[in-house]
Design a protein around this motif. Structure first.
Motif, short mmCIF file in Angstrom:
data_model
loop_
_atom_site.label_atom_id
_atom_site.label_comp_id
_atom_site.label_asym_id
_atom_site.label_seq_id
_atom_site.Cartn_x
_atom_site.Cartn_y
_atom_site.Cartn_z
N PRO A 249 0.81 -1.23 0.00
CA PRO A 249 0.00 0.00 0.00
C PRO A 249 0.84 1.27 0.00
N ALA A 250 1.95 1.25 0.70
CA ALA A 250 2.78 2.47 0.76
C ALA A 250 3.38 2.77 -0.61
N VAL A 251 3.82 1.70 -1.29
CA VAL A 251 4.41 1.89 -2.62
C VAL A 251 3.34 2.38 -3.60
N LYS A 252 2.19 1.73 -3.52
CA LYS A 252 1.11 2.12 -4.43
C LYS A 252 0.68 3.57 -4.18
N SER A 253 0.54 3.92 -2.91
CA SER A 253 0.14 5.29 -2.59
C SER A 253 1.17 6.31 -3.06
N ALA A 254 2.44 5.95 -2.92
CA ALA A 254 3.49 6.87 -3.38
C ALA A 254 3.38 7.07 -4.89
#
Lengths: 335, 191
Positions: A233-238
């Motif tokens: 999720p953090a990668v996708k959100s970034a």
């Protein structure tokens, strides 16, 4: 009040912002003083001149634009914070032995990290285990007992020192500080920690070249980044943040490419639609149309939001080519 | 402070962006209006708006629930306005093209406004006056300009301005008087 004091109050008197007593005193003085009456008239003429100055009108449209931009900035801020915490958590988890606090030592140290630089002395992390499977984490030579001393030399920078306790009699001190040490990492882009560091760079780096390389590395790996699983999720959100708000169209383009290779979910769909509807770069809007067309075709998806956005663009986009592409995509998707 | 406001603050402190937005949407139009009047540019006003609320968001954990939330927001607004002025000055050399574009934008904005007037002669007069008033405003110190804007164009009370700027009412009066005097000197041919 004397004449000079009254004269100084006249602008405030005109604004109606004097106390009742002050206003009464001014009125009494005006009745007796021709100079102040003339001054008052002159002030009124001045007020008329400056009052006619045109101003930027705060319309609902402007307010909504400001709110939308704030919303994006807040999301960015939240993700930045969350990515930062995850990196701290992840990296400190890997290297815990290196940073155990010396229980019997005089100082208790809490460690912070700086953007782009994460702990450790460079020489401790230059070798890799096996490329593609893990980060370079050769730390076996570290001795927890010497952790405190290690912070005080080498490339480590210290900042924000705060004393928690200071006992002059026993000589015991307890304090916290941030230790920032350059770190060199070699690993595979599939590695979760590597991805988190890159996500952090995508959101935080001031250098568009760094952001582009980080997004590009994730995009190049394509589906292998997630291996068909849901993306971190953090990668996708970034990547979503980069797609929606990065000032550099090259970065946005690569972010779009990376996201389109991840499982197409609601968050990604909304981000692509955002680009289609709001990106000022016509090339980006075309790329969004192509992405939606391809995804809709592959997944046999007939999504109302996608159809509506394409219809809107087909009729109202400023750019002829975008309108044409939207029309073609709409035909393809509707079939 | 109203209980619902305290509740929203507590949620926003926990990272709830929706609660934060609900909280600040009560005051954000005022913030944008202050900024727009101060910088007379919609883009700059939006920049100020964003910076104000990012500062509010980041500073929320330190905000004391004893004081009024709105007062705190407007304090931050005036601080950002004042520092924005100096930042713009510092970066004025960055892009001459950009400055040209901005000037073009402002000119067209002014044109848009004066186009409502009937006579072409009147349009020219108004445009010139508007330009002169703008130039005169820029002769003021940032604080004088802000105080004058808040008082003259937005009708805030002296005590409200003093609270926003964290200074005494006497200081506000003095700065307002100086601002009016300097503006009148600059614009004496018009009034």
């Amino acid at each position: 009040m004397n004449h000079k004091q009254i004269k100084e109050l006249l602008p405030i008197y005109l604004y109606g912002d004097l106390t009742a007593d002050e206003a009464k005193e001014v009125q009494l003085h005006l009745a007796a003083c021709g100079e102040c009456r003339a001054e008052l008239e002159s002030l009124k003429a001045f007020n008329d001149v400056v009052s006619n100055q045109p101003a930027v009108e705060v319309t609902d449209k402007l307010l909504n634009e400001a709110r939308e931009e704030l919303h994006t900035a807040l999301r960015r801020e939240t993700i930045r914070h969350s990515v930062f915490e995850k990196i701290v958590e992840g990296v400190t988890g890997i290297f815990t032995p290196r940073y155990q606090f010396a229980s019997g030592a005089a100082a208790a140290l809490l460690v912070g990290i700086g953007i782009g630089y994460i702990f450790f002395h460079q020489t401790n992390v230059e070798q890799t285990k096996e490329a593609g499977t893990s980060l370079a984490t050769e730390t076996s030579q570290s001795n927890p007992q010497s952790a405190a001393a290690d912070f005080l030399h080498g490339d480590t920078r210290t900042d924000n020192l705060h004393f928690l306790n200071l006992d002059p009699q026993s000589g015991q001190v307890e304090f916290t500080f941030d230790a920032v040490t350059p770190m060199r990492v070699k690993g595979n882009v599939n590695n979760a920690q590597v991805q988190k560091v890159m996500a952090h760079a995508i959101v935080n780096s001031d250098n568009p070249g760094v952001r582009l390389k980080a997004v590009n590395a994730l995009a190049e790996q394509g589906g292998s980044v997630t291996g068909g699983r849901d993306a971190d999720p953090a990668v996708k959100s970034a990547l979503v943040i980069a797609l929606k708000s990065d000032g550099n169209p090259g970065v946005r383009r690569e972010a779009l490419r990376a996201l389109l290779q991840m499982p197409f979910d609601k968050e990604i769909k909304e981000a692509v639609l955002f680009v289609l509807l709001h990106d000022k770069n016509s090339g980006m809007r075309v790329a969004a149309i192509n992405g939606l067309e391809l995804t809709s075709h592959e997944k046999r998806m007939n999504d109302a939001d996608v159809l509506n956005a394409l219809k809107k663009k087909m009729h109202s986009d400023d750019n002829n080519y975008v309108r044409l592409q939207a029309r073609t995509a709409l035909q393809e998707v509707s079939q | 402070m109203a209980p619902h406001e305290i509740e929203l603050i507590q949620k926003a402190r926990g990272g709830d962006v929706g609660a934060f937005e609900a909280l600040v949407y009560q005051y954000d139009k005022q913030v944008l209006t202050i900024a727009a009047r101060y910088v007379n540019s919609s883009d700059d006003a939006k920049d100020i708006y964003q910076e104000v609320f990012l500062r509010v968001y980041k500073g929320l954990k330190k905000f004391q629930l004893r004081s009024e939330f709105s007062t705190w927001i407007f304090r931050i607004t005036t601080n950002v306005c004042l520092s924005y002025h100096s930042r713009r000055k510092r970066h004025a050399h960055v892009s001459l093209d950009q400055e040209q574009d901005e000037n073009d934008g402002e000119t067209s904005h002014r044109d848009e406004i004066v186009s409502e007037e009937h006579s072409p002669h009147r349009q020219t007069e108004n445009a010139e006056l508007s330009l002169r008033v703008e130039e005169a405003m820029n002769v003021l110190s940032p604080q004088q300009k802000l105080i004058f804007t808040l008082k003259h164009y937005q009708g805030y009370k002296l005590n409200e301005i003093a609270s926003m700027l964290e200074c005494s009412e006497g200081t506000v009066k003095k700065q307002l008087f100086t601002a009016v005097r300097r503006l009148r000197n600059q614009l004496k041919e018009f009034a």
